[in-house]
Design an enzyme around this catalytic site. Structure first.
Site, PDB file in Angstrom:
ATOM      1  N   ASP A   1       0.760  -1.169  -0.245  1.00 25.03           N
ATOM      2  CA  ASP A   1      -0.027  -0.072  -0.012  1.00 25.03           C
ATOM      3  C   ASP A   1       0.736   1.223   0.103  1.00 25.03           C
ATOM      4  OD1 ASP A   1       1.010  -0.313   2.581  1.00 25.03           O
ATOM      5  OD2 ASP A   1      -1.100  -0.945   3.625  1.00 25.03           O
TER       6      ASP A   1
ATOM      7  N   GLU B   1      -5.761   3.191   4.022  1.00 27.58           N
ATOM      8  CA  GLU B   1      -6.324   3.592   5.332  1.00 27.58           C
ATOM      9  C   GLU B   1      -7.803   3.955   5.268  1.00 27.58           C
ATOM     10  OE1 GLU B   1      -4.772   3.771   7.921  1.00 27.58           O
ATOM     11  OE2 GLU B   1      -2.545   3.851   7.467  1.00 27.58           O
TER      12      GLU B   1
END
Length: 432
Positions: A86, A155
């Site tokens: 990520d 997130e």
């Protein structure tokens, strides 16, 4: 050649290739760390990563699922292994004191916010680039296809689904196994594994309670949403105590409660944001339903003039590591790092959108589920680790900064090297 000799030769080959590009990867990591970007705004980050992967001979596609990057390297017939990293950051002001600390800010609907890679996603994506270097340099050691995914918006649990909805498995390749990792404040140079349920499901829910505003001196001529909200907050705490079996773990947290402007005004509405976490997807849905039931009931009891409004901000499912894949990856890591440098990772109440890549129903892709494993790399330098009280990993981690702290810094050279080698060793466990 004996199995032991072959393992030693492969370990040496991985480490040698990693060292050839380490300074370049570390420089990339510093650049990404210094220039964090919010979810789905990772334009500079994805550009840097795409260029680095193209330079290593991968076929690269930009803009997948918004700002995601997909890189493919075909090396003969064989399975397809997907490595995921990520790359988004957080609205936190960095206080690490690093020479390459972030000073960036970003404009949001709520104003300007400071930015920081406080969860180590810069480390994760840099490790993917490092693994790309290793695998490109070791083509004689493996056969199959390597699929690298630099994912946006973890997130907010948005990037994995966005990439899948943009044809990740139809436009590119459907992997046979999906591998990922996350940093943790364990000892740098160590790798942690856990089979089965590893991370929690999470739902973040926004709720608007409606009242009828008026003068604070005349509450009988108004409907006070603050009183309704107070009863909701109190009553929600009974869910875990009275509706969840004692052997199950559930957290219900009211993280936001906002209403009104000043003392003598009864407002028209109240807003709540609630976070729910659990380790059982079915039970999780029951808890969310219980929250909605209680909110509706308290609004009825408080004479709310219209029904409450619910909005799911984001959510994800439990992360369920495939036991057979964990065993295979753990063996590969034991051969590479040594058994003494592996640890049993405790179950985390944190959450990830990584499991969408393997769960066909939740991820919205056709066919069977895809096995996956998500492991953890230590990020605490040895001197700090030795000075930290505690008998085991779980005890020591209670005394150390965790991800999302303004002081958290996982990107020391030992952790970066470990993350690169862990990904490469994991991929080679399926491609050799």
């Amino acid at each position: 050649m004996t199995t032991t000799t072959a393992a030693a030769d492969l370990k040496h080959a991985i480490t040698s290739q990693m060292e050839k590009s380490f300074e370049e990867v570390q420089s990339l990591y510093h650049q990404i760390h210094q220039n964090p970007e919010l979810p789905f705004e990772e334009h500079e980050t994805s550009k840097r990563l795409a260029e680095a992967l193209e330079a290593r001979g991968f076929e690269v596609t930009r803009g997948v699922g918004g700002t995601g990057v997909v890189a493919l390297l075909h090396n003969g017939n064989g399975p397809t292994v997907m490595l995921r990293g990520d790359m988004d950051a957080l609205p936190i002001k960095e206080d690490t004191g690093l020479a390459f600390a972030s000073t960036r800010t970003a404009k949001t609907p709520n104003g300007s916010v400071p930015l920081m890679h406080a969860c180590g996603h810069d480390l994760h994506s840099s490790c993917v680039v490092g693994a790309a270097s290793v695998m490109a340099g070791l083509r004689e050691h493996w056969q199959g296809s390597l699929m690298l995914v630099c994912q946006p918006a973890e997130e907010i649990f948005g990037g994995a689904k966005a990439m899948l909805q943009d044809g990740l498995y139809t436009r590119f390749a459907r992997p046979d196994v999906v591998l990922g990792q996350h940093n943790m404040p364990a000892l740098a140079g160590t790798v942690g594994h856990i089979s089965g349920t590893a991370m929690a499901a999470c739902t973040n829910l926004a709720i608007t309670l409606h009242g009828a505003g008026g003068h604070g001196s005349m509450p009988a001529q108004a409907v006070d949403p603050v009183v309704i909200a107070a009863h909701v907050v109190t009553r929600l705490q009974s869910i875990v105590a009275r509706e969840v079996p004692p052997d199950q773990s559930v957290v219900v947290t009211v993280g936001k409660l906002h209403a009104g402007t000043q003392a003598n005004i009864i407002p028209h509405s109240a807003e709540l944001e609630i976070s729910i976490r659990s380790f059982d997807d079915s039970l999780h849905r029951q808890v969310v339903d219980a929250i909605k039931r209680i909110v509706h009931a308290e609004c009825d009891a408080g004479r709310s003039p219209r029904p409450p409004e619910f909005h799911t901000l984001n959510e994800t499912i439990t992360l369920q590591n495939d036991a057979s894949v964990v065993a295979r990856i753990r063996d590969a890591h034991a051969n590479h790092f040594g058994e003494a440098n592996l640890y049993d990772m405790p179950r985390l109440n944190g959450s990830e959108d990584f499991p969408f890549f393997g769960n066909a129903e939740a991820g919205g892709f056709s066919g069977e589920n895809i096995p996956y494993v998500y492991w953890f790399i230590g990020a605490t330098p040895e001197d700090r680790w030795q000075a930290t009280p505690g008998k085991d990993v779980a005890e020591k981690m209670r005394h150390l900064e965790m991800p999302h702290s303004p002081y958290y810094f996982p990107g020391n050279p030992v952790t970066l090297r470990t993350g690169i080698e862990a990904l490469a060793a994991g991929a080679l466990a399926y491609l050799t």
